[in-house]
Design an enzyme around this catalytic site. Structure first.
Site, mmCIF file in Angstrom:
data_model
loop_
_atom_site.group_PDB
_atom_site.id
_atom_site.type_symbol
_atom_site.label_atom_id
_atom_site.label_comp_id
_atom_site.label_asym_id
_atom_site.label_seq_id
_atom_site.Cartn_x
_atom_site.Cartn_y
_atom_site.Cartn_z
ATOM 1 N N LYS A 183 0.848 -1.204 0.000
ATOM 2 C CA LYS A 183 0.000 0.000 0.000
ATOM 3 C C LYS A 183 0.877 1.246 0.000
ATOM 4 O O LYS A 183 1.339 1.724 1.031
ATOM 5 C CB LYS A 183 -0.925 0.045 1.217
ATOM 6 C CG LYS A 183 -2.009 1.100 1.032
ATOM 7 C CD LYS A 183 -2.407 1.803 2.295
ATOM 8 C CE LYS A 183 -1.495 2.870 2.769
ATOM 9 N NZ LYS A 183 -1.277 4.040 1.898
ATOM 10 N N GLU A 257 8.885 0.939 11.226
ATOM 11 C CA GLU A 257 10.070 1.723 10.857
ATOM 12 C C GLU A 257 9.643 3.175 10.821
ATOM 13 O O GLU A 257 8.947 3.593 9.893
ATOM 14 C CB GLU A 257 10.572 1.292 9.457
ATOM 15 C CG GLU A 257 11.053 -0.145 9.360
ATOM 16 C CD GLU A 257 12.432 -0.335 9.973
ATOM 17 O OE1 GLU A 257 13.023 0.649 10.463
ATOM 18 O OE2 GLU A 257 12.918 -1.474 9.975
ATOM 19 N N CYS A 292 14.216 9.896 6.606
ATOM 20 C CA CYS A 292 14.192 9.459 8.002
ATOM 21 C C CYS A 292 15.582 9.545 8.621
ATOM 22 O O CYS A 292 15.729 9.678 9.819
ATOM 23 C CB CYS A 292 13.662 8.031 8.091
ATOM 24 S SG CYS A 292 14.595 6.859 7.089
ATOM 25 N N GLU A 393 10.865 15.907 14.715
ATOM 26 C CA GLU A 393 11.326 15.665 13.345
ATOM 27 C C GLU A 393 10.642 16.695 12.435
ATOM 28 O O GLU A 393 9.420 16.642 12.259
ATOM 29 C CB GLU A 393 10.925 14.240 12.917
ATOM 30 C CG GLU A 393 11.413 13.871 11.532
ATOM 31 C CD GLU A 393 10.806 12.560 11.014
ATOM 32 O OE1 GLU A 393 9.613 12.308 11.237
ATOM 33 O OE2 GLU A 393 11.548 11.805 10.349
HETATM 34 P P1 NAD Z 1 2.730 8.857 7.240
HETATM 35 O O1 NAD Z 1 2.834 8.247 8.589
HETATM 36 O O2 NAD Z 1 1.878 10.037 7.048
HETATM 37 O O3 NAD Z 1 2.195 7.761 6.173
HETATM 38 C C1 NAD Z 1 2.857 6.529 5.994
HETATM 39 C C2 NAD Z 1 1.927 5.574 5.267
HETATM 40 O O4 NAD Z 1 0.817 5.274 6.116
HETATM 41 C C3 NAD Z 1 1.323 6.117 3.976
HETATM 42 O O5 NAD Z 1 1.215 5.077 3.041
HETATM 43 C C4 NAD Z 1 -0.062 6.585 4.417
HETATM 44 O O6 NAD Z 1 -1.000 6.596 3.359
HETATM 45 C C5 NAD Z 1 -0.409 5.521 5.433
HETATM 46 N N1 NAD Z 1 -1.392 5.934 6.429
HETATM 47 C C6 NAD Z 1 -1.712 7.185 6.825
HETATM 48 N N2 NAD Z 1 -2.609 7.140 7.809
HETATM 49 C C7 NAD Z 1 -2.874 5.832 8.046
HETATM 50 C C8 NAD Z 1 -3.724 5.144 8.968
HETATM 51 N N3 NAD Z 1 -4.472 5.810 9.859
HETATM 52 N N4 NAD Z 1 -3.748 3.795 8.952
HETATM 53 C C9 NAD Z 1 -2.960 3.099 8.073
HETATM 54 N N5 NAD Z 1 -2.144 3.706 7.173
HETATM 55 C C10 NAD Z 1 -2.103 5.059 7.171
HETATM 56 O O7 NAD Z 1 4.234 9.148 6.792
HETATM 57 P P2 NAD Z 1 4.735 9.854 5.468
HETATM 58 O O8 NAD Z 1 4.495 11.325 5.570
HETATM 59 O O9 NAD Z 1 4.238 9.127 4.278
HETATM 60 O O10 NAD Z 1 6.309 9.542 5.567
HETATM 61 C C11 NAD Z 1 7.166 10.292 6.346
HETATM 62 C C12 NAD Z 1 7.497 9.619 7.666
HETATM 63 O O11 NAD Z 1 8.020 8.302 7.426
HETATM 64 C C13 NAD Z 1 8.591 10.359 8.405
HETATM 65 O O12 NAD Z 1 8.313 10.365 9.777
HETATM 66 C C14 NAD Z 1 9.832 9.533 8.091
HETATM 67 O O13 NAD Z 1 10.887 9.706 9.003
HETATM 68 C C15 NAD Z 1 9.266 8.156 8.115
HETATM 69 N N6 NAD Z 1 10.143 7.208 7.383
HETATM 70 C C16 NAD Z 1 10.799 6.241 8.097
HETATM 71 C C17 NAD Z 1 11.666 5.368 7.432
HETATM 72 C C18 NAD Z 1 12.415 4.289 8.182
HETATM 73 O O14 NAD Z 1 12.938 3.382 7.539
HETATM 74 N N7 NAD Z 1 12.474 4.338 9.509
HETATM 75 C C19 NAD Z 1 11.828 5.475 6.045
HETATM 76 C C20 NAD Z 1 11.135 6.472 5.353
HETATM 77 C C21 NAD Z 1 10.280 7.334 6.039
#
Ligand code: NAD
Length: 490
Positions: A183, A257, A292, A393
């Site tokens: 997804k 993650e 991240c 962050e």
């Molecule tokens: P986000 O948490 O907004 O969304 C992540 C994913 O979850 C997306 O696919 C989104 O559509 C989905 N989502 C949103 N709400 C949801 C819900 N209520 N239930 C289930 N799924 C839901 O994050 P983002 O803005 O897409 O990404 C940025 C974040 O990801 C930052 O905090 C970044 O540090 C982190 N990140 C971590 C890593 C790692 O490996 N640790 C890698 C990349 C990004």
């Protein structure tokens, strides 16, 4: 470079889902108008999966997983190697889709290279023994511990670097024998859908990798689905709480993650040129700070502070800024209008509350970049360590530089956050490198190095940066269930 060189292929313009080997349009979640960050113009629309599409994807996964599990290990390993080759053959195309997806500059968008390496690495595990036998009290009994796939796993990717997350999560999930419902975020669907197509072209069973672009509702439907036996989630802390709560309904295990807020500690014996260049690209410049692993807090020892800051700012001001599709651009836009507004809000709050002294940047960009989502690379000094500027962050091109005198002080400041994903150290003293690396509360510590996400290395967070690991043997084990079998013998 012509417009045709940078265009989205017609087939992907409608942002189809990919379920059971077929493109799906008219999805029940409607469509999302995707805006290109470089210009602020609508670029394409993408289908959004609702519950019926999630249902179909999971049932396709169930069937495909049975077929996948029935193949010999040689055949499964060979096909994952073929998939790695195919991803390699499509690097340019995948890089271009990354640019359209989230505005990462084309020069820095080759994330598929990592996907290919992860696929190759995990394919190599398929025919290697992971199980054990051991002697037990009834010494004639045969005591076997073996590993089995979960079945269908859900992989939820963030918009930043979905191909990297596909390498970190989809590759081991497949190697472990699972089917995947992937997804992606509606902000970055193109490269994931193309990856799903490449899986089919490489010969994976239809339905083994299904791609269901969606937002929060689709994500919840996936996590709550009783046919999904494991969730791999990458994203922010707030979303993680909602995912974990939804997963608790069926007690589905979750690998999380999450975000980071990395410190980079620069000692006075370090190679300052290397440290300043790395800080600039791991800090505000790389993906406009939307990583991240972003080095958002840079701690510099007194004696080299002025020299470091001068070189750091010089590197930042030397990069070409512009439309991410241009081949010479190194610093592009942030992902969306709301992200740009949020980041500028963090900067304005810091200025208005006196949380730090603005050394450079601080504004949206104007002129020909005004329509896109461009925020200047921004550096604060003399920061309040307890302020949100330092403690949260920002996920944008904003970093804080701080002085320290003693090693213990640097370690204390670096650890003074709820995050613990990664940290950087620059020093030429080997003893210090060992000592400080051990004391830093982070899942990865990179010494005299940029962020090295490698297939061989487990990657994941301490503290609120998550749990579970991606990469290495640990990353494979996240997708395997452990079964013990004891066969009595008389
Ligand atoms: P986000 O948490 O907004 O969304 C992540 C994913 O979850 C997306 O696919 C989104 O559509 C989905 N989502 C949103 N709400 C949801 C819900 N209520 N239930 C289930 N799924 C839901 O994050 P983002 O803005 O897409 O990404 C940025 C974040 O990801 C930052 O905090 C970044 O540090 C982190 N990140 C971590 C890593 C790692 O490996 N640790 C890698 C990349 C990004």
């Amino acid at each position: 470079m012509t417009a045709a060189d940078t265009a989205i292929p017609d087939r992907l313009r409608s942002g189809p889902l990919l379920i059971g080997g077929d493109h799906v349009t008219d999805a029940s979640g409607g469509t999302y108008q995707h805006v290109y960050p470089g210009t602020g113009q609508v670029n394409f629309s993408t289908e959004i999966a609702g519950e019926p599409e999630i249902e179909l994807a999971v049932s396709s996964g169930v069937e495909a997983q049975r077929e996948w599990a029935s193949w010999t290990v040689d055949k499964r390993r060979a096909i994952l190697m073929d998939l790695a080759d195919a991803v390699g053959d499509h690097q340019d195309e995948l890089s271009l889709l990354n640019v359209h997806d989230y505005g990462v500059p084309r020069l820095m968008s080759a994330n598929g290279v990592l996907t290919e390496r992860f696929l190759r690495y995990y394919a190599g595990y398929i025919d290697k023994p992971l199980g054990t036998t051991s002697h037990v009290e009834a010494s004639s009994a045969l005591n076997i511990t073996e590993h089995e796939p979960f079945g269908v796993v859900g992989v939820i990717t963030p918009w930043n670097g979905p191909l990297v997350v596909i390498g970190l999560a989809v590759a081991p999930a497949l190697a472990a024998g699972n089917a995947v419902v992937l997804k992606p975020s509606e902000l970055a669907p193109l490269a994931p859908v193309r990856f799903g197509e490449i899986c089919l072209e490489a010969g994976l069973p239809a339905g083994l990798v299904n791609v269901v672009t969606a937002g929060a509702d689709g994500g919840q439907a996936l996590v709550r689905h009783p046919g999904v036996s494991k969730i791999h989630f990458t994203g922010g802390q707030k979303t993680a709480r909602s995912v974990i709560q939804a997963a608790s309904q069926n007690l589905t295990p979750v690998t999380a993650e999450l975000g980071g807020n990395a410190a980079m500690v620069v000692f006075d014996d370090a190679d300052i040129d290397a440290a300043a260049a790395t800080a600039a690209f791991q800090g505000p410049l790389g993906q406009s700070g939307q990583s991240c692993a972003c080095a958002s807090r840079i701690l510099i020892q007194d004696d080299v502070y002025e020299e470091f800051v001068e070189k750091f700012l010089a590197t930042i001001s030397s990069v070409t800024i512009g439309d991410p599709l241009r081949p010479d651009v190194m610093f592009g836009a942030v992902v969306s209008e709301s992200a740009a507004e949020r980041i500028v809000g963090v900067i304005d709050d810091a200025v208005n509350h006196g949380w730090g002294k603005l050394l450079s940047g601080g504004h949206r960009m104007e002129g020909e970049l005004a329509e896109g989502f461009f925020v200047e690379p921004t550096v604060f000094s003399e920061v309040n360590d307890r302020s949100p500027l330092v403690q949260q962050e920002t996920f944008g091109p904003v970093v804080a530089v701080t002085r320290f005198t003693h090693e213990a002080e640097a370690v204390r400041t670096a650890n003074d956050t709820v995050y613990g994903l990664n940290a950087y150290v620059f020093t030429s003293n080997l003893n210090r490198a060992h000592r400080v690396a051990r004391k830093l509360e982070a899942g990865s510590v990179w010494v005299n190095s940029h962020s090295d996400i490698e297939p061989q290395s487990p990657y994941g967070g301490y503290k609120q940066s998550g749990f579970g690991r991606s990469g290495g043997l640990q990353g494979l084990q996240e997708f395997l269930q452990v079964k013990n079998i004891r066969i009595a013998a008389n």
